[in-house]
Design a protein around this motif. Structure first.
Motif, PDB file in Angstrom:
ATOM      1  N   LEU A   1     -14.884  62.111  -2.274  1.00  0.00           N
ATOM      2  CA  LEU A   1     -14.372  61.523  -1.029  1.00  0.00           C
ATOM      3  C   LEU A   1     -15.201  60.305  -0.636  1.00  0.00           C
TER       4      LEU A   1
ATOM      5  N   LEU B   1      -8.540  57.777   8.996  1.00  0.00           N
ATOM      6  CA  LEU B   1      -9.515  56.945   9.705  1.00  0.00           C
ATOM      7  C   LEU B   1      -9.338  55.477   9.329  1.00  0.00           C
TER       8      LEU B   1
ATOM      9  N   GLN C   1      -9.775  62.611   7.832  1.00  0.00           N
ATOM     10  CA  GLN C   1     -10.634  61.567   7.245  1.00  0.00           C
ATOM     11  C   GLN C   1      -9.801  60.506   6.537  1.00  0.00           C
ATOM     12  N   ALA C   2      -8.650  60.928   5.986  1.00  0.00           N
ATOM     13  CA  ALA C   2      -7.813  59.952   5.271  1.00  0.00           C
ATOM     14  C   ALA C   2      -7.173  58.946   6.229  1.00  0.00           C
TER      15      ALA C   2
ATOM     16  N   GLU D   1     -26.499  54.972   6.142  1.00  0.00           N
ATOM     17  CA  GLU D   1     -25.628  56.089   6.547  1.00  0.00           C
ATOM     18  C   GLU D   1     -25.676  57.208   5.495  1.00  0.00           C
TER      19      GLU D   1
ATOM     20  N   GLU E   1     -27.423  60.996   5.836  1.00  0.00           N
ATOM     21  CA  GLU E   1     -26.662  62.222   5.592  1.00  0.00           C
ATOM     22  C   GLU E   1     -27.294  63.041   4.460  1.00  0.00           C
TER      23      GLU E   1
ATOM     24  N   ALA F   1     -14.559  57.393  -3.040  1.00  0.00           N
ATOM     25  CA  ALA F   1     -13.235  56.783  -2.871  1.00  0.00           C
ATOM     26  C   ALA F   1     -13.272  55.737  -1.753  1.00  0.00           C
ATOM     27  N   ARG F   2     -14.366  55.737  -1.000  1.00  0.00           N
ATOM     28  CA  ARG F   2     -14.600  54.696   0.012  1.00  0.00           C
ATOM     29  C   ARG F   2     -15.226  53.485  -0.694  1.00  0.00           C
ATOM     30  N   PRO F   3     -15.324  52.341   0.003  1.00  0.00           N
ATOM     31  CA  PRO F   3     -15.942  51.175  -0.654  1.00  0.00           C
ATOM     32  C   PRO F   3     -17.459  51.320  -0.797  1.00  0.00           C
ATOM     33  N   VAL F   4     -17.849  52.322  -1.544  1.00  0.00           N
ATOM     34  CA  VAL F   4     -19.263  52.653  -1.742  1.00  0.00           C
ATOM     35  C   VAL F   4     -19.598  52.485  -3.220  1.00  0.00           C
TER      36      VAL F   4
ATOM     37  N   VAL G   1     -17.920  55.434   9.375  1.00  0.00           N
ATOM     38  CA  VAL G   1     -18.898  54.379   9.052  1.00  0.00           C
ATOM     39  C   VAL G   1     -18.637  53.854   7.642  1.00  0.00           C
ATOM     40  N   LEU G   2     -18.430  54.780   6.692  1.00  0.00           N
ATOM     41  CA  LEU G   2     -18.202  54.361   5.298  1.00  0.00           C
ATOM     42  C   LEU G   2     -16.910  53.554   5.168  1.00  0.00           C
ATOM     43  N   ALA G   3     -15.950  53.848   6.065  1.00  0.00           N
ATOM     44  CA  ALA G   3     -14.680  53.112   6.025  1.00  0.00           C
ATOM     45  C   ALA G   3     -14.807  51.741   6.668  1.00  0.00           C
TER      46      ALA G   3
ATOM     47  N   ARG H   1     -25.989  49.004   5.665  1.00  0.00           N
ATOM     48  CA  ARG H   1     -25.346  49.958   6.589  1.00  0.00           C
ATOM     49  C   ARG H   1     -24.849  51.180   5.815  1.00  0.00           C
ATOM     50  N   ILE H   2     -24.210  50.927   4.663  1.00  0.00           N
ATOM     51  CA  ILE H   2     -23.707  52.046   3.855  1.00  0.00           C
ATOM     52  C   ILE H   2     -24.872  52.898   3.373  1.00  0.00           C
TER      53      ILE H   2
ATOM     54  N   PRO I   1     -18.238  47.222   4.333  1.00  0.00           N
ATOM     55  CA  PRO I   1     -19.423  47.220   5.190  1.00  0.00           C
ATOM     56  C   PRO I   1     -20.660  46.754   4.408  1.00  0.00           C
TER      57      PRO I   1
ATOM     58  N   ARG J   1     -17.238  61.101  11.686  1.00  0.00           N
ATOM     59  CA  ARG J   1     -18.014  59.903  12.044  1.00  0.00           C
ATOM     60  C   ARG J   1     -18.680  59.303  10.807  1.00  0.00           C
ATOM     61  N   HIS J   2     -19.169  60.181   9.928  1.00  0.00           N
ATOM     62  CA  HIS J   2     -19.781  59.716   8.676  1.00  0.00           C
ATOM     63  C   HIS J   2     -18.767  58.896   7.862  1.00  0.00           C
ATOM     64  N   HIS J   3     -17.562  59.420   7.734  1.00  0.00           N
ATOM     65  CA  HIS J   3     -16.552  58.691   6.955  1.00  0.00           C
ATOM     66  C   HIS J   3     -16.058  57.438   7.682  1.00  0.00           C
TER      67      HIS J   3
ATOM     68  N   LEU K   1      -8.671  51.904   1.540  1.00  0.00           N
ATOM     69  CA  LEU K   1      -8.086  53.003   0.762  1.00  0.00           C
ATOM     70  C   LEU K   1      -8.556  54.345   1.335  1.00  0.00           C
ATOM     71  N   ALA K   2      -7.655  55.294   1.342  1.00  0.00           N
ATOM     72  CA  ALA K   2      -8.063  56.655   1.727  1.00  0.00           C
ATOM     73  C   ALA K   2      -7.524  57.612   0.676  1.00  0.00           C
ATOM     74  N   TYR K   3      -8.283  58.657   0.443  1.00  0.00           N
ATOM     75  CA  TYR K   3      -7.963  59.583  -0.655  1.00  0.00           C
ATOM     76  C   TYR K   3      -8.074  61.012  -0.166  1.00  0.00           C
ATOM     77  N   LEU K   4      -7.126  61.800  -0.560  1.00  0.00           N
ATOM     78  CA  LEU K   4      -7.187  63.238  -0.264  1.00  0.00           C
ATOM     79  C   LEU K   4      -7.043  63.978  -1.593  1.00  0.00           C
TER      80      LEU K   4
END
Lengths: 270, 238
Positions: A103, B150, B147-148, A11, A15, A106-109, B102-104, A7-8, A3, B98-100, B78-81
């Protein structure tokens, strides 16, 4: 596809701001802000009705109102800066050490996006509080003492920049120190810098340590006082406002880079 | 999409004088499921942390979807737990997802659609307005799974994913992992539950005292008449 950065960041910043607003310290801040305004109201309400004597000689209240205004504005600005530092002292570190940052990261952040968003969240509360108390105080001073509003705008910007510097440095420090130690460092550093700033501004010499502090630390108090020069003329500090603005600008950039470098190096648990 | 989902080449990680990992080579082909096993303190978590870019290796190279883990593009899809799942207790389940989302990388209507889908999948639809802090450990773990899942990830990294789940939750988690695998998702699972790894993964890597003790397809690691547990005990010598 990743993204867009905007936008990142928006968001994450939203938060981070919501997270900051959910903290228990926020009602305390609101009470302090209200008390500050009541104190300012009380301090500025004597115009025209009181008599002040200096060394036994009668002085008009209007003559000292500019100084009183400068003092009030500076104290509230420093309070805003300290508040920003205290809010920032765990707003990033808490997420790192309790693992909740993992968490998100681990996203593309990018780490820089996350750190700056957390900074924005902490600053959001400090800025809103600062804007309310400084605007209300300036308005009272303007109504009762006729101080110039233009100077207050520049001083407000200097306060915002100072709060950014204090918050970013506190956030960077919080990655290495415990929360209490970070908070104490914020209080000590802002206090020490203010002490040196104030004494140096009006010609006092504080020796080598004072000189080093004055020259190499962010001009937190100096910048606000210099912006308020018109309020205290003709007795005003002989400091070039442009140099002061450049120095503060340098510290805004430097503190952000220090925060980003510290967070980039930070090892995260899982 | 990269043909190798993730790769550690000659990776070592040292904390002071102690090696958490020493010269480890490990890879996961896209679409495969790898179970990462090892005793406590073997170095599994260090390996996951390096794969996610949380720490840097002392030596060697790490690639995530063909890129350096420090590059945020490597974590697209990628998703991580994590094992120790810490979620923002003051957020509601819905706002957290919803927050995650958007980040995804989801947008607009996709967000609502995906959030509803993962809530239904993980049995959390009725909990959407609950604060995360009010949930039990098992339900919190379900939120972690939600969340993983999504944005239909193509790489799942799960660290002790069934931790805190009751037997029904464990069975559900296994079904979710198998469903993800069926649609081609690459999966790396670090777990102590050997029976779960046996059921969900086609490959196994065993790490012991920071070194790779064995790696291969399940039927290569497990000898005739053995269970994975027998093979594990034989290979780590305990």
């Amino acid at each position: 596809m990743r993204p867009a950065t905007t936008r990142i960041f928006s968001e994450l910043a939203r938060e981070a701001l919501r997270d900051a607003m959910r903290r228990r310290i926020v009602p305390v801040i609101a009470v302090f802000a209200l008390l500050s305004l009541l104190a300012v109201d009380s301090c500025t309400s004597c115009a025209g009705s009181s008599q002040v004597a200096q060394n036994g000689k009668q002085v008009s209240v209007d003559d000292i109102s500019g100084w009183a205004g400068m003092l009030i504005f500076s104290v509230l600005s420093l309070w805003t800066m300290v508040l920003a530092g205290l809010l920032a002292s765990d707003h990033l570190a808490e997420t790192v050490f309790d693992g909740s940052a993992n968490l998100v990261l681990a996203r593309p952040v990018r780490r820089s996006e996350f750190a700056l968003a957390r900074l924005a969240g902490a600053l959001g509360i400090a800025y809103v509080t600062g804007a309310v108390v400084l605007t209300a105080s300036t308005y009272l001073l303007y109504l009762r003492n006729g101080v110039s509003l233009g100077a207050a705008v520049w001083a407000g910007l200097a306060c915002a920049a100072g709060a950014f510097v204090v918050a970013a440095l506190a956030m960077a420090l919080s990655l290495r120190l415990a929360r209490v130690a970070t908070a104490m460092s914020v209080l000590f550093l802002v206090g020490a810098i203010t002490f040196v700033n104030v004494f140096t501004l009006f010609g006092a010499s504080l020796g080598r340590v004072g000189h080093v502090l004055q020259y190499f630390t962010p001009p937190l108090c100096t910048a606000v006082v210099v912006a308020l020069k018109p309020w205290i003329a003709p007795v005003a500090p002989a400091v070039d406002p442009t140099i002061m603005a450049l120095k503060l600008g340098f510290w805004v950039v430097a503190s952000a880079l220090i925060l980003l470098a510290a967070f980039r190096k930070q090892e995260l648990g899982s | 999409m990269a043909t190798v989902a993730l790769e550690l080449s000659g990776v070592s990680k040292r904390y002071g004088r102690r090696y958490a990992l020493r010269d480890v080579d490990l890879s996961l082909a896209a679409g495969s499921a790898l179970g990462l096993l090892g005793p406590n303190g073997a170095g599994k978590t260090s390996a996951l942390r390096m794969l996610l870019g949380f720490t840097r290796p002392t030596a060697g190279t790490v690639r995530l979807q063909g890129l350096s883990p420090r590059d945020p593009a490597s974590r697209v899809g990628l998703a991580y737990l994590p094992e120790r799942l810490t979620l923002p207790s003051r957020m509601t389940v819905g706002s957290f997802l919803r927050h995650h989302a958007v980040l995804a990388g989801l947008n607009g209507a996709e967000i609502d659609r995906d959030v509803e889908a993962v809530l239904a999948q993980t049995g959390l639809t009725a909990r959407v307005r609950d604060r995360i802090g009010s949930l039990s450990k098992g339900l919190t773990q379900r939120v972690g799974f939600a969340q993983a899942f999504l944005a239909r990830p193509n790489l799942l990294i799960l660290d002790e994913p069934t931790s805190g789940l009751d037997p029904i939750g464990v069975r559900d988690a296994r079904d979710w992992i198998l469903a993800a695998r069926e649609r081609g998702c690459s999966i790396l699972v670090s777990s102590h539950l050997l029976s779960e790894v046996e059921r969900t993964c086609d490959q196994v890597a065993i790490i012991d005292e920071g070194t790779l003790a064995a790696k291969g397809a399940l039927d290569e690691i497990v000898e005739a008449g053995e269970t994975l547990e027998d093979a594990f005990v034989r290979l780590v010598g305990k």
